[in-house]
Write an enzyme that holds these catalytic residues in place. Structure first.
Site, mmCIF file in Angstrom:
data_model
loop_
_atom_site.group_PDB
_atom_site.id
_atom_site.type_symbol
_atom_site.label_atom_id
_atom_site.label_comp_id
_atom_site.label_asym_id
_atom_site.label_seq_id
_atom_site.Cartn_x
_atom_site.Cartn_y
_atom_site.Cartn_z
ATOM 1 N N GLU A 145 40.115 9.408 -33.954
ATOM 2 C CA GLU A 145 39.177 9.260 -34.448
ATOM 3 C C GLU A 145 38.096 9.236 -33.784
ATOM 4 O OE1 GLU A 145 36.886 8.574 -36.968
ATOM 5 O OE2 GLU A 145 38.170 9.464 -37.691
ATOM 6 N N PRO B 205 48.281 18.642 -30.498
ATOM 7 C CA PRO B 205 49.043 19.147 -31.142
ATOM 8 C C PRO B 205 48.826 18.720 -33.063
ATOM 9 C CG PRO B 205 49.946 17.683 -29.235
ATOM 10 C CD PRO B 205 48.372 17.955 -29.643
ATOM 11 N N PRO C 182 -1.096 -9.319 -7.011
ATOM 12 C CA PRO C 182 -0.616 -9.787 -5.979
ATOM 13 C C PRO C 182 1.137 -8.920 -5.543
ATOM 14 C CG PRO C 182 0.118 -11.889 -6.956
ATOM 15 C CD PRO C 182 -0.685 -10.385 -7.371
ATOM 16 N N ASP D 98 -3.485 1.175 -3.469
ATOM 17 C CA ASP D 98 -3.864 0.994 -1.718
ATOM 18 C C ASP D 98 -2.404 1.181 -1.009
ATOM 19 O OD1 ASP D 98 -6.742 1.137 -1.908
ATOM 20 O OD2 ASP D 98 -6.075 -1.452 -2.094
ATOM 21 N N LYS E 92 -4.630 1.697 3.067
ATOM 22 C CA LYS E 92 -5.841 1.443 5.197
ATOM 23 C C LYS E 92 -4.301 0.504 5.863
ATOM 24 C CE LYS E 92 -9.714 0.979 3.521
ATOM 25 N NZ LYS E 92 -10.457 0.355 3.046
ATOM 26 N N GLY F 235 -4.635 -4.089 -4.623
ATOM 27 C CA GLY F 235 -3.018 -5.137 -4.635
ATOM 28 C C GLY F 235 -4.444 -6.092 -5.047
ATOM 29 N N ILE G 226 -12.530 -8.934 -5.283
ATOM 30 C CA ILE G 226 -11.541 -9.590 -4.200
ATOM 31 C C ILE G 226 -11.194 -9.583 -2.908
ATOM 32 C CG2 ILE G 226 -10.792 -12.149 -3.935
ATOM 33 C CD1 ILE G 226 -11.040 -12.861 -6.812
ATOM 34 N N ALA H 91 -4.637 -12.714 -4.803
ATOM 35 C CA ALA H 91 -3.431 -13.092 -4.241
ATOM 36 C C ALA H 91 -3.836 -14.836 -3.624
ATOM 37 C CB ALA H 91 -4.083 -12.571 -2.685
ATOM 38 N N MET I 294 -5.931 -11.766 4.955
ATOM 39 C CA MET I 294 -6.272 -11.436 6.173
ATOM 40 C C MET I 294 -6.435 -11.979 7.140
ATOM 41 S SD MET I 294 -8.839 -7.779 4.493
ATOM 42 C CE MET I 294 -9.902 -8.853 3.321
#
Ligand SMILES: C[S@@+](CC[C@H](N)C(=O)[O-])C[C@H]1O[C@@H](n2cnc3c(N)ncnc32)[C@H](O)[C@@H]1O
Length: 487
Positions: free
Chosen positions: A22, A43, A227, A250, A272, A303, A308, A334, A385
């Site tokens: 089956e 068979p 973020p 980015d 960058k 991001g 902002i 972020a 940053m």
């Protein structure tokens, strides 16, 4: 990816099934549905295969398998109850570079069969790589329930019109827009409700206006990717990612987010790297103007939020100056994402009346900040940053009256699986950053709220780094991994 997904064209191609029970019959039915030329070697066979053989749908060879059965075969399925036979078929097939699937014996498979949702010509295949077939089946059940029953009618219609649409709209971008109008519009609703005539009329009317698709101007979606955690994308951002002809992204945008983009979209990285001059903002502006000016739909993926500390404003101005269209799709910045992931309530009413987002990118920006106002009590500072400027930040804030024991939290790679939250006091900022080798991207939160939130305490003894600094605050700790958003 452990397996390469593919749909095979087996139309008229010889395929071998070893075994006659089956399970073998189930595989035979699938092969016949794909119009393969099927031979069953066994068979003895069960009723299903016997009936198919009697009806002339397949050939039954009534004896045990021999390696010569593989001659001229494109694909083989071994579905016997005998592990030695299945292993032998696999070994013989591999020696001849024929793909072999031994049912329920993954070690004897050079391909595996997925769970499928069949809305021919639309086929959805789901695989767990053989590790969790029940999970794959559950996923299939959900897809089965959510995909319209007449999806095949719609796809069949698209197939019939394909060549005419290519002739009317030879360029790819306008053609994709045409098909989006079909799939998202009344033609699709008509086809899915079974009204093929009305669906055809809708497509004809779109074809009458084909020139309009070719003339449609390009647009840039200045899109916030959030973020890091792909689940923090907005629905609009997802839509832009899946509609855009080109993704200009980015460095901070992760692979998990990019994986959600349209497969055939061109991807251009304009990352960058801190301290590196490649890809100036001017050259990015020029690129956007060129792409949008040539009629492309561009998802400019950044991001966090594009407006902002994202320089989205300059890109919008460049596009406006060139008379081109743009829209902003906001993202989770972020400060919001990192604070949430660390469980820090940015404006807890007992601790802060205001929230200031600031950047401490270069020496100049540090010099021009309004330090007396930043040093005021009952406000939260979120510093973007700032990693290289931590010494300046710490000294100036304390000089202007912010107490050295003001709580701080550094959130590195917030909302990603690599997130670290380092807590302490303002007076310890430098030492903490050095001791933990903090690297960008990191967000610094300063203010009473920074001591709140979830924290798995993983203490670090600051006295090892400087005895005097250890007394600047009473506790420091690091949280590893995501908190608050459910890691
Ligand atoms: C060029 S700014 C871009 C800000 C972005 N437009 C936003 O709204 O979040 C880059 C800075 O954002 C912060 N940042 C972005 N993603 C972050 C993350 N996942 N974790 C911590 N900080 C992040 C860092 O301070 C980083 O140096």
């Amino acid at each position: 990816m452990e397996y390469f997904p593919a749909f095979l064209d087996l139309d008229g191609k010889p395929c071998l099934v070893v075994g006659g029970g089956e399970i073998a019959a189930r595989k035979v039915r699938l092969l016949l549905a794909a119009r393969a030329d099927v031979t069953v070697v066994a068979p003895a066979v069960g009723d299903s295969i016997a009936a198919l053989a009697a009806a002339g749908s397949l050939r039954h060879v009534g004896r045990p398998y021999v390696p010569e059965d593989l001659d001229g075969v494109w694909l083989v399925i071994s579905a016997t109850a005998d592990a030695d036979v299945d292993a032998g078929v696999y070994a013989d097939a591999s020696a001849r570079r024929i793909f072999c699937n031994a049912v329920d014996r993954q070690e004897n498979c050079s391909y595996i069969t997925p769970a499928i949702v069949d809305r021919s010509p639309v086929l959805v295949a789901v695989s767990s790589g053989g590790s969790a077939p029940v999970l794959a089946r559950r996923i299939r059940e959900r897809l089965e329930a959510s995909l319209p029953a007449r999806l095949g009618t719609l796809a069949g219609l698209a197939r019939r019109y394909r060549q005419r649409v290519i002739a009317a709209l030879p360029a790819l971008s306008p053609r994709i827009r045409f098909w989006e109008s079909v799939i998202d519009g009344p033609a699709s609703s008509a086809a899915l409700s079974g009204d093929v005539k009305r669906a055809e009329a809708e497509i004809e009317s779109l074809l009458d206006d084909a020139a309009e698709f070719a003339a449609r101007p390009g647009i840039a979606w200045l899109t916030g990717a959030g973020p890091g955690d792909p689940e923090l994308l907005t629905l609009k951002a997802l839509h832009a990612l899946q509609s855009a002809d080109v993704i200009v992204h980015d460095r901070l945008v992760g692979d998990e987010v990019l994986a959600l983009a349209r497969r055939d979209a061109e991807r251009i990285s304009v990352g960058k790297t801190p301290g590196c001059r490649a890809n100036s903002q001017e050259s990015i502006n020029e690129l956007l103007v060129k792409l949008v000016g040539s009629g492309k739909r561009v998802c400019r993926l950044k991001g966090g939020d594009p407006f902002i500390f994202g320089r989205g404003g300059e890109e919008a101005e460049a596009l406006t100056a060139a008379g081109l269209s743009w829209q902003v799709i906001p993202g989770i910045t972020a400060a919001a994402g990192c604070a949430a992931a660390a469980g820090i309530p940015l404006t807890h009413r007992d601790a802060a009346q205001s929230l200031v987002l600031l950047t401490a990118h270069g020496k100049d920006s540090v010099d021009t900040l309004d330090w007396p106002s930043l040093a005021r009590d009952r406000q939260t500072l979120a510093v973007y940053m700032g990693v290289r400027r931590f010494p300046d930040l710490m000294t100036r804030l304390i000089e202007h009256g912010r107490p050295a024991d003001t709580p701080i939290a550094i959130v590195e790679r917030g909302t990603t699986p690599e997130q670290r939250v380092i807590r302490g006091t303002l007076g310890q900022l430098n030492l903490l950053a050095k001791a933990h080798r903090v690297e960008a991207p990191a967000l610094l939160l300063i203010g009473a709220v920074a001591s709140r939130g979830v924290a798995d305490e993983l203490s670090i003894d600051l006295s090892q780094h400087s005895p005097s600094a250890a007394s600047a605050g009473d506790h420091t700790y690091v949280q590893a991994g995501r908190a608050g958003l459910g890691s």
